[in-house]
Design an enzyme around this catalytic site. Structure first.
Site, mmCIF file in Angstrom:
data_model
loop_
_atom_site.group_PDB
_atom_site.id
_atom_site.type_symbol
_atom_site.label_atom_id
_atom_site.label_comp_id
_atom_site.label_asym_id
_atom_site.label_seq_id
_atom_site.Cartn_x
_atom_site.Cartn_y
_atom_site.Cartn_z
ATOM 1 C CB ALA A 39 0.522 -1.396 -2.519
ATOM 2 C CB SER A 87 -3.829 -8.887 -16.232
ATOM 3 O OG SER A 87 -2.580 -9.223 -16.746
ATOM 4 C CD GLU A 118 -12.917 2.794 -19.027
ATOM 5 O OE1 GLU A 118 -12.780 1.752 -18.349
ATOM 6 O OE2 GLU A 118 -13.266 2.791 -20.215
ATOM 7 C CE LYS A 120 -6.187 -1.592 -11.625
ATOM 8 N NZ LYS A 120 -6.664 -2.375 -10.494
ATOM 9 C CG ASP A 122 -9.991 -2.328 -4.370
ATOM 10 O OD1 ASP A 122 -9.600 -3.326 -5.010
ATOM 11 O OD2 ASP A 122 -9.787 -2.183 -3.162
ATOM 12 C CE1 TYR A 231 -13.438 -3.742 -17.006
ATOM 13 C CE2 TYR A 231 -14.210 -2.505 -15.101
ATOM 14 C CZ TYR A 231 -13.564 -3.596 -15.627
ATOM 15 O OH TYR A 231 -13.032 -4.541 -14.794
ATOM 16 C CE LYS A 298 -10.364 0.103 -20.094
ATOM 17 N NZ LYS A 298 -11.726 -0.282 -19.743
ATOM 18 C CE LYS A 322 -2.388 -1.623 -9.604
ATOM 19 N NZ LYS A 322 -1.899 -2.850 -8.965
ATOM 20 C CB CYS A 416 13.636 5.520 31.399
ATOM 21 S SG CYS A 416 13.451 6.932 30.287
ATOM 22 C CB CYS A 419 15.648 9.807 32.971
ATOM 23 S SG CYS A 419 14.313 8.688 33.451
ATOM 24 C CB CYS A 434 9.940 6.483 31.942
ATOM 25 S SG CYS A 434 10.902 7.614 32.959
ATOM 26 C CB CYS A 439 11.710 11.254 32.344
ATOM 27 S SG CYS A 439 12.423 10.593 30.817
HETATM 28 S S1 IVH Z 1 -10.179 -3.018 -18.293
HETATM 29 C C1 IVH Z 1 -7.652 -5.964 -20.576
HETATM 30 N N1 IVH Z 1 -11.220 -1.072 -16.867
HETATM 31 O O1 IVH Z 1 -8.338 -3.871 -12.997
HETATM 32 C C2 IVH Z 1 -8.045 -5.841 -19.158
HETATM 33 N N2 IVH Z 1 -10.236 -2.899 -15.710
HETATM 34 O O2 IVH Z 1 -5.507 -4.788 -13.194
HETATM 35 C C3 IVH Z 1 -9.442 -5.413 -19.028
HETATM 36 N N3 IVH Z 1 -10.381 -2.740 -13.275
HETATM 37 O O3 IVH Z 1 -8.907 -7.220 -13.686
HETATM 38 C C4 IVH Z 1 -9.652 -4.627 -17.831
HETATM 39 N N4 IVH Z 1 -11.464 -0.816 -13.206
HETATM 40 O O4 IVH Z 1 -10.716 -5.997 -12.382
HETATM 41 C C5 IVH Z 1 -10.565 -2.255 -16.837
HETATM 42 N N5 IVH Z 1 -12.214 0.702 -15.746
HETATM 43 C C6 IVH Z 1 -11.581 -0.467 -15.715
HETATM 44 C C7 IVH Z 1 -11.255 -1.123 -14.513
HETATM 45 C C8 IVH Z 1 -10.570 -2.342 -14.552
HETATM 46 C C9 IVH Z 1 -10.944 -1.797 -12.500
HETATM 47 C C10 IVH Z 1 -9.700 -3.932 -12.760
HETATM 48 C C11 IVH Z 1 -10.176 -5.203 -13.396
HETATM 49 C C12 IVH Z 1 -8.935 -5.869 -13.940
HETATM 50 C C13 IVH Z 1 -7.842 -5.160 -13.193
HETATM 51 C C14 IVH Z 1 -6.576 -5.125 -13.996
#
Ligand code: IVH
Length: 711
Positions: A39, A87, A118, A120, A122, A231, A298, A322, A416, A419, A434, A439
């Site tokens: 973040a 990415s 889906e 996301k 971590d 995925y 997607k 996010k 302090c 006070c 203090c 105080c």
């Molecule tokens: S699709 C075209 N689906 O998020 C990119 N990514 O910020 C294909 N991630 O590197 C990624 N959950 O590690 C996809 N349901 C999900 C995901 C996911 C987590 C991560 C993944 C990717 C990163 C992208």
């Protein structure tokens, strides 16, 4: 919000932001280390993007905004991806979501777009190759073009099949090469267990997963219980299997092939639905057994995905939405000292206001001088701040690369600030205090604590009201609150009939309070709600029965307290008895109470021997405070003398509920497995506690067996 800066300053800022990001990228992608959250990185990246957009003349080819990923560490065999890994672009709020929709809508004019959302996860993106339906290789994302061969470690993940299912009557022999990718991650529990084992500490599941797939010893990897959800499916030169036409069909096909697919993926008709979904998961994320940091959106139809295409970095048809960041960067404008309830002086950073986790943060605690020195925090510094849940925001790190030289160091005062009394530093402690009992700051906050939610829980007594009550000399101490008169209150600012009546009735109700809450309310140093509960359970005060009147009926928030109703007889103890009970506790006896440390015991012991304390208690007795004593009703003695440790997730109850049941039936719940443990109550087959229990020969039982013991 961006600082007003001239062109030269902008160029300097761009340079330092780039340096910092490059270092971060290297740590994150190559060394799999990130002390600083994603973040915070996002925020810096945004600032850089904005500055570069404003001053395009300063954009260089090596800027982190201009390329994807980074280099490899060279420890593992390098493998070229069948298709370069992209990415995802980020979305942070509904406005950006709308912009994204508008952009992609233009690329498929007139089409109706549906989305798949889906979770996301971590974790870490891994591609797995199957040849003739058999597990062949697993590769990290790497720099997107080349990844690392981590086949040996990924093979140990139980959710990764070594052989795919046969479908549609096609034998594995005739399967095309298949590349599937997904997220490798560690559940919250597995991460906790791993950190408890203490070999190595990981800040988050992503680091832990990354560290584990890069373990050279697959045995170590296997012990760490990684998991995987798939995925993305890529059927290479496919002539035999059905080709999916959408993301949803793709997920279905992976499922039939025996690949684990997350069950929370969902078809969504429009971006309004997406916005609802993100809010839903923001609330529910804590109840998931693994960490997520947002949703991945997607476009469902592959034909539409194809028309939308990709930019150099990311597909246009997908985005990561996010959750609001729990970390952010900002500038420390000033440092001031606050005096707390127990007289402790706390340095507080006054920040340029910034959004963190959906709210504006303008202050952060710096804890004490040691912390300031350790992090080298100075006024004027750009810092990363963090907020998690109800916790007070804190400064995580100073971005020293961004210093200009004008920053000012800070030293705690010797007097302090409220006070003017001298402050002291007690032996073995870092905090300054203090010690003036009069105080104003200390006094006011003791009162605030007394009426706070976990103590007397009186609505309508905020900071401002208490300040007024003291200033107008209506109260000197907390006992005076209970003799406040209507007419006097009505003189106060903002006090009309309703507010006055509400406050008076809240105070009347508060007069009957449970013993643990009362002990907590007293504000004895180091005595938090848990310690108060322990002391209360230890004291055996004589009680008598009283009948609760209408005005005093109220809810009690303790697990076993039965909510007393008006007209009902309840057992209470007088404060006089409490004084006697506390005075009779020797230091040794206090120290012997399980869960109470020596320092805490000393404070309690000294507190009751202070005549001011006794005076206050007597005054509280006089105004009519009654202490309810919760006799934990035992359901049975079936678990008498038995000690339990809990691990994993139980199928039908929370661990808290299970612990309560153990206590209710005469048993004890402890947190770690030892030779004294009789039973390990385990949900599932995982965890270090299980291994330890087996080693020590402790009997392991499941929930069903446990329930049978008490039935
Ligand atoms: S699709 C075209 N689906 O998020 C990119 N990514 O910020 C294909 N991630 O590197 C990624 N959950 O590690 C996809 N349901 C999900 C995901 C996911 C987590 C991560 C993944 C990717 C990163 C992208």
């Amino acid at each position: 919000m961006m600082l007003q800066m001239d062109k030269q300053e902008a160029q300097q800022r761009i340079e330092s932001l780039k340096e910092w990001l490059k270092k971060w990228n290297y740590d994150y992608f190559v060394l799999n280390k990130n002390e600083v959250s994603e973040a915070a990185r996002d925020k810096i990246k945004r600032e850089l993007e904005e500055l570069e957009a404003k001053y395009p003349e300063f954009v260089t080819e090596d800027s982190p905004t201009q390329r994807v990923g980074s280099a490899l560490s060279g420890k593992f065999a390098k493998i070229k991806h069948v298709r370069a890994k992209q990415s995802l672009s980020d979305i942070f709020d509904d406005n950006e979501l709308e912009d994204w929709e508008e952009r992609i809508q233009k690329l498929v004019p007139g089409d109706n777009i549906e989305y798949v959302s889906e979770l996301k996860l971590d974790g870490l993106n891994i591609s797995v190759i199957y040849k003739k339906g058999k597990y062949f290789k697993a590769i990290t994302r790497g720099d997107g073009v080349h990844g690392e061969d981590v086949s040996h470690a990924v093979k140990t993940i139980k959710s990764v099949p070594l052989e795919l299912n046969e479908i549609e009557g096609v034998s594995l022999e005739n399967y095309p090469d298949i590349e599937v990718s997904g997220e490798v991650f560690m559940s919250k529990q597995a991460l906790k267990d791993l950190n408890e084992r203490g070999e190595q500490q990981f800040a988050n599941p992503r680091n832990a997963a990354a560290g584990t797939v890069r373990q050279l010893d697959p045995q170590v990897a296997a012990e760490r219980n990684l998991e995987m959800y798939f995925y993305t499916l890529n059927l290479l030169d496919n002539t035999t299997l059905p080709n999916p036409t959408s993301q949803l069909e793709s997920l279905e096909l992976m499922k039939s092939l025996g690949l684990r697919v997350n069950e929370h993926s969902k078809l969504i008709k429009d971006t309004a639905g997406v916005s609802k979904e993100i809010k839903h998961w923001e609330k529910k994320r804590d109840s998931l057994p693994y960490e997520i940091d947002g949703l991945v959106l997607k476009v469902n139809a592959f034909a539409q995905q194809k028309s939308m295409g990709s930019t150099a970095k990311a597909p246009r048809w997908a985005a990561a939405y996010k959750f609001p960041a729990e970390q952010s960067t900002t500038v420390i404008e000033d440092i001031q000292v606050q005096v707390g309830r127990t007289g402790t002086l706390t340095p507080v950073a006054y920040l340029r206001p910034t959004q963190v986790a959906g709210s504006t943060v303008a202050r952060a605690t710096l804890h004490n001088q040691d912390e300031i020195d350790r992090k080298d925090v100075r006024i004027g510094d750009t810092v990363i701040i963090q907020k998690a849940g109800d916790i007070i925001p804190e400064v995580v790190e100073v971005l020293k690369d961004l210093r200009t030289g004008k920053e000012k160091a800070f030293k705690m005062p010797s007097k302090c600030p409220v006070c003017g009394s001298d402050v002291i530093q007690e032996e073995g402690e870092v905090a300054l205090r203090c010690v003036n009992p009069k105080c104003f700051a200390v006094h006011q906050q003791q009162i605030e604590h007394f009426v706070s939610r976990k103590a007397f829980d009186v609505d309508g007594l905020g900071e401002k009201v208490i300040e007024q009550l003291i200033a107008e000399k209506l109260i000197e101490d907390v006992a005076d609150l209970f003799t406040l008169e209507r007419d006097a209150l009505m003189q106060l600012e903002l006090f009309k009939d309703k507010k006055t009546d509400n406050l008076l009735s809240a105070l009347e109700k508060a007069k009957v309070i449970s013993l643990p809450r009362f002990l907590y309310a007293l504000g004895i140093r180091f005595v938090g709600a848990e310690t108060a509960e322990l002391v209360a359970n230890h004291l055996k005060l004589p009680t008598h029965k009283i009948v609760l009147d209408e005005a005093q009926q109220k809810d009690q928030l303790s697990l076993f307290a039965e909510t007393p109703k008006a007209g009902e007889k309840i057992e209470v103890a007088d404060i006089e008895e409490l004084i006697k009970g506390l005075e009779a506790l020797s230091l040794e006896e206090l120290m012997d109470i399980e869960g109470i440390g020596d320092k805490v015991a000393e404070q309690i012991h000294a507190w009751i021997r202070d005549e001011d304390s006794v005076h206050l208690l007597k005054k509280l007795q006089k105004v009519g405070i009654k202490l309810t004593v919760e006799h934990q009703k035992r359901a049975s003695n079936k678990l008498e003398g038995k000690t339990f440790v809990l691990t994993g997730t139980l199928p039908s109850m929370s661990r808290e509920e299970a612990k309560a049941l153990i206590k209710k039936n005469g048993g004890k719940a402890s947190s770690s497995v030892s030779a004294q443990t009789d039973f390990l109550l385990a949900g599932g087959e995982v965890g270090s506690k299980l291994a330890k229990a087996e080693k020590l020969g402790v009997k392991v039982i499941d929930e069903a067996a446990f329930l049978k013991m008490i039935s």
